[in-house]
Design an enzyme around this catalytic site. Structure first.
Site, PDB file in Angstrom:
ATOM      1  N   SER A 122       0.854  -1.184   0.000  1.00  0.00           N
ATOM      2  CA  SER A 122       0.000   0.000   0.000  1.00  0.00           C
ATOM      3  C   SER A 122       0.888   1.232   0.000  1.00  0.00           C
ATOM      4  O   SER A 122       1.795   1.347   0.835  1.00  0.00           O
ATOM      5  CB  SER A 122      -0.908   0.007   1.234  1.00  0.00           C
ATOM      6  OG  SER A 122      -1.799   1.105   1.182  1.00  0.00           O
ATOM      7  N   GLU A 123       0.630   2.158  -0.930  1.00  0.00           N
ATOM      8  CA  GLU A 123       1.567   3.272  -1.064  1.00  0.00           C
ATOM      9  C   GLU A 123       1.553   4.232   0.115  1.00  0.00           C
ATOM     10  O   GLU A 123       2.415   5.096   0.228  1.00  0.00           O
ATOM     11  CB  GLU A 123       1.340   4.036  -2.380  1.00  0.00           C
ATOM     12  CG  GLU A 123       0.000   4.710  -2.525  1.00  0.00           C
ATOM     13  CD  GLU A 123      -0.962   3.895  -3.374  1.00  0.00           C
ATOM     14  OE1 GLU A 123      -1.772   4.509  -4.078  1.00  0.00           O
ATOM     15  OE2 GLU A 123      -0.895   2.662  -3.315  1.00  0.00           O
ATOM     16  N   ASN A 124       0.568   4.098   1.023  1.00  0.00           N
ATOM     17  CA  ASN A 124       0.618   4.952   2.208  1.00  0.00           C
ATOM     18  C   ASN A 124       1.575   4.415   3.263  1.00  0.00           C
ATOM     19  O   ASN A 124       1.727   5.010   4.319  1.00  0.00           O
ATOM     20  CB  ASN A 124      -0.782   5.162   2.800  1.00  0.00           C
ATOM     21  CG  ASN A 124      -1.447   3.875   3.242  1.00  0.00           C
ATOM     22  OD1 ASN A 124      -1.292   2.842   2.605  1.00  0.00           O
ATOM     23  ND2 ASN A 124      -2.198   3.928   4.328  1.00  0.00           N
TER      24      ASN A 124
END
Length: 215
Positions: A45-47
């Site tokens: 997840s890019e967060n």
């Protein structure tokens, strides 16, 4: 099966054991529900983490990149956004699955904004499409008004140029081979002629065209 389930089931067949995979918000998140039992992937997840999993106990402080509650698997790792995008930009994501507004014959993608409408931001889509080793666009074949989403040229602002590897809709699977859009699978519920009526983009038909596999 509705259109979204058909698409998610077919995309799931593209994920290989050991892959690091990023699933975009919306329809792509459903892909994880249909992985074969013998396929284990690591969801990124890019967060800021690797190892997304099902929710076992909802935690308001644990969300995916779309702001939705999620879970984490044993061995998961969390890190800051800079490291997350270093993974993406460094080519360490094997495959990403994103939704699409438009895809064209040149493997261009438009999926981050509809001109004239409010948008919260482009998220990580531009980095993912350029950085991932394989890019699959999972989207319904036509827009809600019946208009084509597979076009000669995208007319919405582009997310990336020439980076789409495959498009999966509820009617067909297209692959980009030698800079050509090639029909490789087709639903039992349609024909090539009908598909051409619904698709603005020019495409060739693979000599090995086969029925779309969703089960």
């Amino acid at each position: 099966m509705n259109a979204k389930e058909i698409i998610a089931r077919r995309v799931a067949k593209e994920l290989k054991d050991g892959d690091v995979v990023n699933l975009g918000i919306g329809l792509p998140t459903q892909v994880a529900n249909y992985l074969p039992d013998d396929v284990q992937v690591t969801l990124q997840s890019e967060n800021g983490f690797l190892g997304l999993g099902p929710i076992t106990q909802e935690d308001p402080n644990l969300v995916n990149a779309g702001g939705q509650p999620c879970g984490m698997l044993p061995g998961a790792a969390m890190f800051d956004s800079a490291f997350s995008f270093a993974l993406i930009r460094g080519g360490h994501v094997d495959l990403c699955v994103l939704g699409g507004l438009q895809v064209d014959e040149q493997a261009n993608l438009a999926n981050w904004v509809v001109p004239g409408k409010m948008v919260p931001g482009m998220g990580g889509a531009m980095d993912l499409v350029v950085g991932a080793k394989k890019v699959i666009i999972a989207m319904e074949h036509n827009a809600k008004d019946g208009g084509a989403k597979l076009l000669h040229r995208c007319h919405f602002p582009l997310t990336a140029q020439g980076k789409v590897s495959m498009v999966v809709t509820e009617l067909a699977v297209f692959s980009f081979i030698n800079q050509q859009m090639v029909l490789i699978e087709i639903s039992d519920d349609t024909t090539v002629d009908k598909l051409r009526e619904l698709t603005e983009a020019n495409f060739t038909v693979s000599p090995e065209l086969r029925p779309m596999q969703v089960n």
